[in-house]
Enzyme design. Structure first.
Site, PDB file in Angstrom:
ATOM      1  CD  GLU A 168       1.799   6.972   4.298  1.00 21.06           C
ATOM      2  OE1 GLU A 168       1.769   7.856   5.181  1.00 21.06           O
ATOM      3  OE2 GLU A 168       1.648   7.217   3.086  1.00 21.06           O
TER       4      GLU A 168
ATOM      5  CE1 TYR B 265       4.133   5.804   1.694  1.00 17.41           C
ATOM      6  CE2 TYR B 265       3.516   3.920   0.345  1.00 17.41           C
ATOM      7  CZ  TYR B 265       3.161   5.033   1.085  1.00 17.41           C
ATOM      8  OH  TYR B 265       1.838   5.368   1.217  1.00 17.41           O
TER       9      TYR B 265
END
Ligand code: GDP
Ligand code: MN
Length: 388
Positions: free
Chosen positions: A197, A109
């Site tokens: 993101e 992530y």
């Protein structure tokens, strides 16, 4: 403002962030054609909607043949996708992203956003990618690492190394990660993003890093100076009423309740919603008609509120500073004339030309209730909504 994954990936490519081979498709046949052009032995069919959590609800499908690509594309196109990040109506799937399948060794992530606390741009990373980051933060906060970027110094190599170590990356991968982070940082600044993101950022078996997913939000107050970003806007992914409101320069957000609120000023709108809730009601919307409003705007605002069929009563709360109370009153009357209003309307006016405003609204024979203080107005509108 949000954009689609395929658009975010185009921007990634412009900033040197590696992405899977792929292309957008708007028909099932072109989806099959794209798979053919991409070559390889497997493809991913991804619903393009302005929401994450697609994987868990059938919005991301793996295909082993062209026929399967077309099958998945046919099943998705024209449908609506409901994910954990959408409301119960979901979002329309009008296009797909067709990509080559990559074998995933690890899912990581990586995101960059503005941290209001430190007033800095920060990177957030975790080796626990592919999952909802809020869940990771909640259950295993030690698996999340962040670095703050000093605005004058910019992103530093040591900060990228720190993230690379935390993600368990080795050798050449440190350089790859640095390139990705620098690309994200440059893109973030150049286009006035509020968040970028990548979840997941994958490590392949060859050791390459690749942005398998891409999500970018832009600062609404800055998109006007970025025509290339503004051109990526997809109104189909947004609330119809919110789009309509934007056209008239109104600040409108749909909510779940049954009391329509029309207020001038964001702060007063928040206070009004608080009071409605305090009195046991639920607002159907947030609506700020703004400072320098006019009859037309008030009229549109009113139509907007009333187009929501769950609205059982309306509370108008205007403090006449720049905008005069009689203008608001005329707007309300004009709207009631144009739209067939059956619900009761409680009006609290205060400020400039309040007497003229109240006079216009009295003895109209319409279901308009004048209130002279906000607490009573809120109480009254809640009672009227319950009585319907
Ligand atoms: P989201 O669910 O909306 O966040 O959509 P993602 O783009 O993150 O995809 C969800 C999941 O699908 C990923 O976490 C992967 O596990 C899987 N996935 C997507 N693309 C590929 C691919 O090319 N290969 C493999 N093996 N899995 C993929
Ligand atoms: Mn994702």
């Amino acid at each position: 403002m949000n954009i689609h994954e395929f658009q975010a990936k185009q921007l990634f490519q412009n900033y040197g962030i590696p992405i899977p081979d792929g292309k957008q498709a708007t028909t099932a046949n072109s989806a099959g054609q794209i798979a053919l052009e991409l070559g390889g032995e497997g493809w991913v069919v991804k619903a393009q909607v302005h929401a994450g959590g697609r994987g868990k609800v059938g919005g991301v499908k793996l295909a082993k043949s062209f026929a399967e690509v077309i099958e998945h594309a046919t099943a998705m196109l024209g449908k609506r996708l409901v994910t954990i990040q959408t409301d119960s109506a979901g979002l329309p799937i009008n296009s797909l992203l067709i990509e080559k399948i990559y074998a995933i060794k690890r899912e990581l992530y990586l995101s960059v956003l503005v941290d209001r606390g430190s007033e800095r741009i920060i990177f957030i990373a975790s080796a626990a990618g592919g999952m909802d980051i809020e869940t990771v933060a909640h259950e295993t906060p030690e698996r999340i690492i962040s670095v703050q970027v000093h605005p004058a110094a910019g992103l530093q190599a040591y900060q990228c190394r720190k993230v690379a170590y935390a993600l368990g990356l080795k050798g050449q991968q440190h350089k790859s990660l640095q390139k990705i982070m620098q690309g994200m940082y440059d893109l973030f600044l150049a286009k006035d993003a509020s968040q970028i993101e990548i979840n997941p950022l994958i490590e392949t078996y060859d050791g390459d890093l690749l942005a398998l997913d891409a999500k970018i939000n832009f600062d609404d107050n800055a998109v006007a100076i970025h025509p290339d970003i503004l051109a990526m806007k997809d109104p189909a992914q947004e609330d119809d009423k919110e789009n309509e409101a934007q056209r008239f320069g109104l600040n409108y957000i749909t909510l779940d309740g049954n009391i329509g609120c029309m207020v001038n000023g964001a702060g007063l709108a928040m206070a009004t919603m608080d009071l409605v809730k305090l009195k046991g009601g639920l607002p159907a919307n947030f609506l700020d008609v703004g400072g320098g409003t006019n009859v037309e705007k008030v009229c549109e605002a009113f139509k907007l509120i009333l187009s929501d069929t769950s609205v059982k009563a309306v509370l108008v709360n205007i403090f006449g500073g720049i905008v005069k109370c009689d203008v608001i009153a005329s707007g309300i009357l004009a709207a009631i004339e144009q739209v067939h209003v059956t619900v009761p309307v409680v009006v609290r006016l205060e400020g400039t030309n309040v007497e003229e405003g109240r006079a216009l609204l009295s003895n109209t024979g319409l279901k308009i209730y004048a209130a002279d203080d906000l607490a009573h107005a809120a109480e009254q509108v809640v009672k009227l909504a319950e009585a319907v």
